[in-house]
Design an enzyme around this catalytic site. Structure first.
Site, short mmCIF file in Angstrom:
data_model
loop_
_atom_site.label_atom_id
_atom_site.label_comp_id
_atom_site.label_asym_id
_atom_site.label_seq_id
_atom_site.Cartn_x
_atom_site.Cartn_y
_atom_site.Cartn_z
N GLY A 122 0.83 -1.19 0.00
CA GLY A 122 0.00 0.00 0.00
C GLY A 122 0.87 1.24 0.00
CB ILE B 73 6.35 7.68 -5.00
CG1 ILE B 73 7.80 7.37 -5.42
CG2 ILE B 73 6.18 9.17 -4.66
CD1 ILE B 73 8.16 7.89 -6.79
CB THR B 74 8.40 6.16 0.02
OG1 THR B 74 9.13 6.78 1.08
CG2 THR B 74 8.70 4.68 0.00
CG PHE B 75 14.85 7.58 -1.27
CD1 PHE B 75 15.50 7.21 -2.43
CD2 PHE B 75 15.60 7.73 -0.11
CE1 PHE B 75 16.88 6.96 -2.43
CE2 PHE B 75 16.97 7.50 -0.10
CZ PHE B 75 17.61 7.11 -1.26
CB ALA C 3 7.51 5.74 4.89
N GLY D 80 4.17 0.98 4.55
CA GLY D 80 3.49 0.42 3.40
C GLY D 80 3.51 -1.09 3.52
N GLY E 152 6.64 -3.30 5.03
CA GLY E 152 6.74 -2.86 6.42
C GLY E 152 6.95 -1.37 6.58
CB CYS F 37 3.69 9.28 1.17
SG CYS F 37 4.89 8.14 1.87
#
Length: 274
Positions: free
Chosen positions: A87, A90-92, A152, A154, A165, A183
């Protein structure tokens, strides 16, 4: 004394690429799923995989806002780019960031996905509190210090078996986040333990705090270990990595749960945990 199924084994993968770590996740998840399916001799183990990724941008299953051109531009920064079955948007992930992948059977903990998300958030909040920082949750996913995101989340769930995680910025180079809207949330910043405290806080010093907080929030026992021979045996090799990447690309359409759905169920019932 807690039951044996409340024992969580911690495996530190150390520095590893995203796809290789994903493959390790899937192998541990398969142990659980084979046991649930009644496969002879199958036994699932509750584990937390800790990893520090090489630079990579990942997006969630339902994020369609990044085109092929966007993907090319992000790859030109020197990072990888992968679409995932978790879920979130976008993230890094990259050096200086603690990433934890709990591969759990939630029935062992007598909780559902909603409580699972809450406990993961509280684990990150408790870790920040140890360092003297006041973190919280909001209507947006993740963990925040004021309007700056420090952690974060997900996740993916299938038959109560969890994958993916959380990530917590320790001494991450925050410049990587300038290439994206983390995100998908406009007008918000990103921070780290090091940025907030104005002193270096690395992954090694964060791991014991994170694990002890996880133990408290999940009411479990923690067994720490580095990779054993059995764990090394399931790691992907250079020879099969291309096959793994192909299988990974094909697998992201097979999803039956993620944190965004859970956030929708939770709705606006709470803006922050006490």
């Amino acid at each position: 004394m807690l039951a044996a199924n409340r024992l969580v084994h911690v495996i530190n993968l150390q520095r590893m690429g995203f796809v290789s770590a994903y493959d390790v996740q899937m192998r541990y998840a398969r142990y659980h799923l084979d046991e649930l399916a009644g496969k002879q001799g199958a036994q699932g183990f509750n584990v937390i995989l800790l990893v520090e990724h090489n630079p990579v941008y990942t997006i969630g299953l339902r994020d369609r806002s990044y085109t092929k051109n966007d993907e090319i531009k992000l790859r030109q920064t020197g990072a990888e780019f992968h679409r995932t079955n978790r879920g979130g948007l976008i993230t890094f992930h990259g050096p200086g960031q603690l990433v934890a992948y709990p591969i759990l059977n939630l029935k062992d903990f007598k909780i559902g996905m909603r409580d699972y998300v809450c406990k993961l958030e509280k684990t990150m909040i408790g870790t920040c509190e140890y360092f003297g920082l006041k973190a919280r949750t909001t209507e947006n996913t993740g963990v925040w210090i004021e309007d700056r995101k420090i952690g974060a989340i997900g996740i993916h769930g299938s038959r109560y078996i969890t994958t993916h995680g959380v990530s917590l910025n320790c001494n991450t180079d925050l410049a990587w986040f300038k290439h994206i809207v983390p995100c998908g949330i406009e007008g918000k910043g990103v921070t780290s333990l090091t940025e907030e405290l104005q002193k270096d806080v690395n992954i090694a010093s964060t791991i014991p705090v994170f694990l002890d907080t996880f133990r408290q929030k999940f009411d479990c026992e923690i067994e720490e270990q580095f990779l054993s021979k059995q764990d090394f045996d399931i790691l992907p090799t250079k020879e099969n990595l291309l096959k793994i990447e192909k299988e990974y690309s094909n697998s992201i359409d097979d999803v039956d749960g993620d944190v965004e759905d859970e956030k929708n169920r939770v709705g606006q019932q709470r803006l922050s945990h006490p």
